[in-house]
Design a protein around this motif. Sequence first.
Motif, mmCIF file in Angstrom:
data_model
loop_
_atom_site.group_PDB
_atom_site.id
_atom_site.type_symbol
_atom_site.label_atom_id
_atom_site.label_comp_id
_atom_site.label_asym_id
_atom_site.label_seq_id
_atom_site.Cartn_x
_atom_site.Cartn_y
_atom_site.Cartn_z
ATOM 1 N N GLY A 67 -3.887 -4.770 -9.197
ATOM 2 C CA GLY A 67 -3.781 -3.605 -10.127
ATOM 3 C C GLY A 67 -4.246 -2.434 -8.984
ATOM 4 N N TYR A 68 -4.743 -1.321 -9.936
ATOM 5 C CA TYR A 68 -4.928 -0.067 -8.802
ATOM 6 C C TYR A 68 -6.393 0.291 -9.218
ATOM 7 C CZ TYR A 68 -0.019 -0.364 -8.001
ATOM 8 O OH TYR A 68 1.239 -0.888 -7.802
ATOM 9 N N GLY A 69 -7.015 -0.387 -9.627
ATOM 10 C CA GLY A 69 -8.680 0.149 -9.751
ATOM 11 C C GLY A 69 -8.903 -0.071 -11.155
ATOM 12 N N ASP A 92 -6.058 -4.611 -14.481
ATOM 13 C CA ASP A 92 -4.856 -5.324 -13.655
ATOM 14 C C ASP A 92 -3.530 -4.992 -14.327
ATOM 15 O OD1 ASP A 92 -6.421 -6.377 -11.847
ATOM 16 O OD2 ASP A 92 -6.655 -8.371 -12.801
ATOM 17 N N VAL A 93 -2.488 -4.838 -13.446
ATOM 18 C CA VAL A 93 -1.085 -4.656 -13.930
ATOM 19 C C VAL A 93 0.020 -5.707 -13.871
ATOM 20 C CG1 VAL A 93 -1.267 -1.942 -13.770
ATOM 21 C CG2 VAL A 93 -0.269 -3.420 -12.035
ATOM 22 N N VAL A 94 -0.543 -6.611 -13.325
ATOM 23 C CA VAL A 94 0.203 -7.890 -13.179
ATOM 24 C C VAL A 94 -0.895 -8.979 -13.319
ATOM 25 C CG1 VAL A 94 2.152 -7.275 -11.874
ATOM 26 C CG2 VAL A 94 0.253 -8.157 -10.587
ATOM 27 N N GLY A 138 13.154 -7.769 -13.579
ATOM 28 C CA GLY A 138 12.254 -7.282 -14.752
ATOM 29 C C GLY A 138 12.449 -5.857 -15.031
ATOM 30 N N ALA A 139 11.943 -5.132 -16.153
ATOM 31 C CA ALA A 139 12.431 -3.764 -16.480
ATOM 32 C C ALA A 139 11.431 -2.894 -15.667
ATOM 33 C CB ALA A 139 12.035 -3.634 -18.026
ATOM 34 N N ASN A 140 11.932 -1.711 -15.883
ATOM 35 C CA ASN A 140 11.156 -0.558 -15.325
ATOM 36 C C ASN A 140 9.656 -0.695 -15.592
ATOM 37 O OD1 ASN A 140 12.533 1.275 -13.878
ATOM 38 N ND2 ASN A 140 13.304 2.221 -15.645
ATOM 39 N N GLY A 141 8.695 -0.753 -14.694
ATOM 40 C CA GLY A 141 7.165 -0.521 -15.009
ATOM 41 C C GLY A 141 6.810 -2.072 -15.285
ATOM 42 N N ALA A 142 7.582 -3.194 -15.138
ATOM 43 C CA ALA A 142 6.787 -4.568 -15.346
ATOM 44 C C ALA A 142 6.120 -5.112 -14.490
ATOM 45 C CB ALA A 142 8.015 -5.572 -15.310
ATOM 46 N N GLY A 143 5.955 -4.360 -13.229
ATOM 47 C CA GLY A 143 4.910 -4.960 -12.096
ATOM 48 C C GLY A 143 5.527 -5.361 -10.999
ATOM 49 N N LYS A 144 6.746 -5.509 -10.681
ATOM 50 C CA LYS A 144 7.529 -6.191 -9.528
ATOM 51 C C LYS A 144 6.969 -5.735 -8.243
ATOM 52 C CE LYS A 144 11.634 -4.577 -11.074
ATOM 53 N NZ LYS A 144 11.279 -3.853 -12.139
ATOM 54 N N THR A 145 6.893 -4.090 -8.068
ATOM 55 C CA THR A 145 6.328 -3.458 -6.937
ATOM 56 C C THR A 145 4.988 -4.004 -6.543
ATOM 57 O OG1 THR A 145 8.095 -1.642 -7.050
ATOM 58 C CG2 THR A 145 5.936 -1.448 -5.722
ATOM 59 N N THR A 146 4.098 -3.993 -7.618
ATOM 60 C CA THR A 146 2.851 -4.517 -7.648
ATOM 61 C C THR A 146 2.585 -5.763 -6.927
ATOM 62 O OG1 THR A 146 2.213 -3.076 -9.352
ATOM 63 C CG2 THR A 146 0.623 -4.377 -8.777
ATOM 64 N N PRO A 176 9.636 -1.460 1.698
ATOM 65 C CA PRO A 176 9.319 -0.854 0.353
ATOM 66 C C PRO A 176 10.325 -0.072 -0.119
ATOM 67 C CG PRO A 176 8.281 0.265 2.368
ATOM 68 C CD PRO A 176 9.161 -0.750 2.846
ATOM 69 N N GLN A 177 10.222 0.438 -1.650
ATOM 70 C CA GLN A 177 10.851 1.187 -2.311
ATOM 71 C C GLN A 177 11.024 2.324 -1.560
ATOM 72 O OE1 GLN A 177 10.486 2.449 -6.558
ATOM 73 N NE2 GLN A 177 10.946 0.361 -6.781
ATOM 74 N N GLY A 178 12.134 3.001 -1.466
ATOM 75 C CA GLY A 178 12.311 4.458 -0.512
ATOM 76 C C GLY A 178 12.310 4.095 0.679
HETATM 77 P P1 ATP Z 1 9.997 -0.114 -11.264
HETATM 78 O O1 ATP Z 1 11.171 -1.127 -11.625
HETATM 79 O O2 ATP Z 1 10.154 1.183 -12.179
HETATM 80 O O3 ATP Z 1 9.665 0.339 -9.783
HETATM 81 P P2 ATP Z 1 7.857 -2.196 -11.321
HETATM 82 O O4 ATP Z 1 8.353 -3.402 -12.263
HETATM 83 O O5 ATP Z 1 8.188 -2.267 -9.653
HETATM 84 O O6 ATP Z 1 8.637 -0.795 -11.754
HETATM 85 P P3 ATP Z 1 5.236 -1.369 -10.655
HETATM 86 O O7 ATP Z 1 5.680 -0.276 -9.698
HETATM 87 O O8 ATP Z 1 4.619 -2.451 -10.146
HETATM 88 O O9 ATP Z 1 6.357 -1.782 -11.632
HETATM 89 O O10 ATP Z 1 4.183 -0.810 -11.860
HETATM 90 C C1 ATP Z 1 3.637 -1.516 -12.820
HETATM 91 C C2 ATP Z 1 2.505 -0.674 -13.642
HETATM 92 O O11 ATP Z 1 1.711 -0.158 -12.665
HETATM 93 C C3 ATP Z 1 3.057 0.604 -14.140
HETATM 94 O O12 ATP Z 1 2.594 0.828 -15.251
HETATM 95 C C4 ATP Z 1 2.597 1.653 -13.264
HETATM 96 O O13 ATP Z 1 2.564 2.982 -13.899
HETATM 97 C C5 ATP Z 1 1.474 1.073 -12.588
HETATM 98 N N1 ATP Z 1 1.362 1.616 -11.132
HETATM 99 C C6 ATP Z 1 2.080 1.648 -10.376
HETATM 100 N N2 ATP Z 1 1.541 2.254 -9.108
HETATM 101 C C7 ATP Z 1 0.500 2.588 -9.284
HETATM 102 C C8 ATP Z 1 -0.663 3.404 -8.577
HETATM 103 N N3 ATP Z 1 -0.404 3.681 -7.342
HETATM 104 N N4 ATP Z 1 -1.574 3.735 -9.366
HETATM 105 C C9 ATP Z 1 -1.998 3.292 -10.503
HETATM 106 N N5 ATP Z 1 -0.968 2.641 -11.355
HETATM 107 C C10 ATP Z 1 0.031 2.432 -10.857
#
Ligand code: ATP
Length: 237
Positions: A15-17, A20-22, A39-47, A85-87
């Motif tokens: 997570g980010y402090g 945890d987000v995953v 996974g859907a938007n915000g599911a945590g894939k990038t994390t 990375p994304q972008g």
């Molecule tokens: P998307 O498909 O929209 O890119 P994702 O599945 O990749 O989404 P993440 O980007 O991993 O999802 O985000 C997962 C959760 O972590 C979200 O609730 C998001 O708001 C949060 N999050 C992402 N980046 C940060 C950050 N730098 N600081 C705090 N929270 C974050």
Amino acid sequence: MSAATLLELSGLSAGYGGPDVVHDIDLSVSEGEIVTLLGANGAGKTTVLRAISGAVRSTGTVSWAGSPLRGRPDERARSGLGHVPQGRGTLTQLTVAENLWVGGARLGPRRRREAVDSWFETFPRLRERAEQTAGNLSGGEQQMLALARALISEPRLVLLDEPSLGLAPLITQEVFERLREINARLGTALLVVEQNAAASLALADRAYVLGSGHIIRHGAADELIDDDELRRAYLGA
Ligand code: ATP
């Protein structure tokens, strides 16, 4: 004989402090394998990808060819882990040729020149734009440059965060064809995060589905592609 495991996450949370987000992620990628994480938007894939490359803090274990993978992102990159990375991750102020040259920093001078040339052969459009700054390329060209820049240092595995983002369907198709070619020719393993589930399931050997920070499904890509419940619930079908 099946290929050896290259990357293995076991009980990974990140997570980010804050909270945890995953949570408790178990996931593996074998040598030469293509795996997709959906996974859907915000599911945590990038994390998950950021935790693998060391850009966010995580608990649990990440192992690489059987040993713990630790340290800063640049140290992990030296072990053979690439990350797009994304972008897109290009150096927008530098030219296409300079981006590739910087990407090949780990190679000796002669090998580096050969590698830049061979990526220009793979992506002729980049050769035509060799002296143009990366920031002025089209979306598809930037994606190709980001791929070439990550692959030029001959990584064993590349993390790709939404390679189709912002690309027209035909360009997406072209980028995915190149990914397939690179995997077949160089044996580079790929872990691809995608919202375009149909394209990435068609590319991948295996898939994991992330829902609200947990792995909720995993299996062979050709089985998941036919799973109606999954398509309705998570893949927007
Ligand atoms: P998307 O498909 O929209 O890119 P994702 O599945 O990749 O989404 P993440 O980007 O991993 O999802 O985000 C997962 C959760 O972590 C979200 O609730 C998001 O708001 C949060 N999050 C992402 N980046 C940060 C950050 N730098 N600081 C705090 N929270 C974050």
